[in-house]
Design an enzyme around this catalytic site. Structure first.
Site, PDB file in Angstrom:
ATOM      1  N   LYS A  54       1.275  -5.167  -7.369  1.00 53.38           N
ATOM      2  CA  LYS A  54       2.609  -5.453  -6.817  1.00 53.38           C
ATOM      3  C   LYS A  54       3.487  -6.120  -7.868  1.00 53.38           C
ATOM      4  O   LYS A  54       4.653  -5.771  -8.042  1.00 53.38           O
ATOM      5  CB  LYS A  54       2.498  -6.382  -5.596  1.00 53.38           C
ATOM      6  CG  LYS A  54       2.093  -5.667  -4.321  1.00 53.38           C
ATOM      7  CD  LYS A  54       1.726  -6.657  -3.227  1.00 53.38           C
ATOM      8  CE  LYS A  54       1.091  -5.924  -2.057  1.00 53.38           C
ATOM      9  NZ  LYS A  54       0.405  -6.787  -1.111  1.00 53.38           N
ATOM     10  N   GLN A  98      -0.193 -12.505   1.112  1.00 55.81           N
ATOM     11  CA  GLN A  98      -1.251 -11.491   1.137  1.00 55.81           C
ATOM     12  C   GLN A  98      -2.287 -11.812   2.215  1.00 55.81           C
ATOM     13  O   GLN A  98      -2.772 -12.948   2.303  1.00 55.81           O
ATOM     14  CB  GLN A  98      -1.914 -11.420  -0.255  1.00 55.81           C
ATOM     15  CG  GLN A  98      -2.942 -10.332  -0.415  1.00 55.81           C
ATOM     16  CD  GLN A  98      -2.367  -8.913  -0.375  1.00 55.81           C
ATOM     17  OE1 GLN A  98      -1.214  -8.681  -0.708  1.00 55.81           O
ATOM     18  NE2 GLN A  98      -3.172  -7.974   0.062  1.00 55.81           N
ATOM     19  N   ASP A 121       7.273  -7.775   4.648  1.00 53.67           N
ATOM     20  CA  ASP A 121       6.139  -7.106   5.300  1.00 53.67           C
ATOM     21  C   ASP A 121       6.503  -6.646   6.713  1.00 53.67           C
ATOM     22  O   ASP A 121       5.812  -5.815   7.291  1.00 53.67           O
ATOM     23  CB  ASP A 121       4.961  -8.089   5.438  1.00 53.67           C
ATOM     24  CG  ASP A 121       3.897  -7.891   4.375  1.00 53.67           C
ATOM     25  OD1 ASP A 121       3.715  -6.743   3.922  1.00 53.67           O
ATOM     26  OD2 ASP A 121       3.250  -8.885   4.010  1.00 53.67           O
TER      27      ASP A 121
HETATM   28  N1  GUN Z   1      -3.298  -6.866   3.048  1.00 54.02           N
HETATM   29  C1  GUN Z   1      -3.535  -5.524   3.129  1.00 54.02           C
HETATM   30  N2  GUN Z   1      -2.384  -4.863   3.324  1.00 54.02           N
HETATM   31  C2  GUN Z   1      -1.398  -5.777   3.376  1.00 54.02           C
HETATM   32  C3  GUN Z   1       0.011  -5.699   3.527  1.00 54.02           C
HETATM   33  O1  GUN Z   1       0.598  -4.618   3.707  1.00 54.02           O
HETATM   34  N3  GUN Z   1       0.665  -6.888   3.515  1.00 54.02           N
HETATM   35  C4  GUN Z   1       0.043  -8.070   3.347  1.00 54.02           C
HETATM   36  N4  GUN Z   1       0.789  -9.177   3.357  1.00 54.02           N
HETATM   37  N5  GUN Z   1      -1.261  -8.181   3.202  1.00 54.02           N
HETATM   38  C5  GUN Z   1      -1.976  -7.027   3.207  1.00 54.02           C
END
Ligand code: GUN
Length: 305
Positions: A54, A98, A121
């Protein structure tokens, strides 16, 4: 029939290119650089890979990337204090915590502490409510990526029968809301659904998001249907031989059995190279959208639901 392969990797590159153009325009015309803060608590290896990826892609499209790595035993109050600071920081337009969080932290409490306008998100309860009532919101990245691929392939989705397998808050439920928003007839199937094969056989669109390797076989798929495979599962691949330490090599598979589904479907996303790359592309798109909204500027077209 042999299905058209929907190339999520190429599509995601196009989306990132559009994001980069918007970012350049925001800088040139408004002196703004969108910023994304990612918070990682603990050392979950998969999460570390995601977060690194990311950060790299955020920088590649010209945005500012802020990474906050906290120890696995971080107190909830400390994490909440960080989120409060990020909420108040005018250079931060998107905040992502996350998941999963270590067990001692209350995920709902933490997510709902994020300013909903920075919740890239789309997990904050306000955004969930806005999406559910068809109002402007932040839309979860994976379902948004799936929707973009479906719209790109079909044009209009109006009147199509869609079956979403899986009822998670991250994918299944928001996916169903988005498909409903595009006037599909939507069924959400899950582990207790009676006669799942028959339910899936009705679908013009199948979105599989359960996290069970290759659980959907080709004979569940209506001929010509579109299959969106959200699953990313690592399984043993003895045919690839062994590693130096003697362990069996592995490969990634989706929730659908690719060969048999591709033989029946009209279109299908592969794993890897389908939905996966779209998730980060949509995260970047959401960050640009959040930056535009925060500054009262028109939103990028084609990058939101
Ligand atoms: N962990 C796995 N996928 C995601 C996601 O799309 N967002 C977040 N914040 N954590 C994750």
């Amino acid at each position: 029939m042999t299905a058209k392969i929907i190339d999520g990797k190429a599509f995601a590159a196009t989306v990132r290119g559009e994001v980069a153009e918007h970012v350049a325009r925001l800088k040139e015309e408004h002196g703004l650089t969108p910023g994304l803060a990612v918070v990682l608590v603990g050392e979950d290896p998969a999460s570390q890979v995601y977060v690194r990826s990311k950060g790299k892609m955020t920088a590649e499209v010209g945005m500012n990337s802020y990474e906050h790595r906290l120890d696995a035993d971080t107190a909830e109050a400390e994490l909440l204090a960080l989120i409060k600071r990020l909420n108040a920081d005018r250079d931060v337009h998107g905040i992502l915590v996350q998941l999963p969080l270590p067990k001692h932290l209350d995920e709902d409490l933490v997510i709902n502490a994020i300013d909903p306008e920075k919740d890239v998100d789309g997990f904050h309860i306000s955004n969930v409510g806005l999406l559910g009532t068809g109002q402007k919101s932040m839309v979860p990245c994976t379902p948004l990526g799936c929707l973009m691929m479906l719209r790109d392939h079909h044009g209009s989705l109006s009147g199509m029968d869609a079956v979403v397998i899986g009822r998670s808050n991250i994918v299944g439920k928001p996916m169903a809301q988005l498909l409903l928003g595009d006037s599909c007839t939507v069924t959400i199937a899950h582990s207790r659904t009676k006669d799942l094969p028959q339910v899936v056989r009705r679908a013009d669109i199948v979105v599989a998001a359960v996290g069970r390797p290759e659980m959907v076989p080709g004979d569940w798929i209506k001929p010509g249907a579109t299959v969106i495979d959200v699953g990313i599962n690592r399984i043993g691949a003895p045919e690839k031989g062994t590693n130096e330490d003697g362990s069996v090599k592995t490969r990634l598979v989706g929730d659908c059995h690719f060969e048999s589904c591709a033989a029946v479907a009209g279109a299908i996303t592969p794993v890897p190279g389908g939905v996966g790359p779209m998730t980060i592309a949509c995260l970047l798109a959401n960050t640009v959208t959040a930056c535009c909204r925060a500054n009262g500027l028109p939103e990028p077209e084609g990058l939101t639901a």
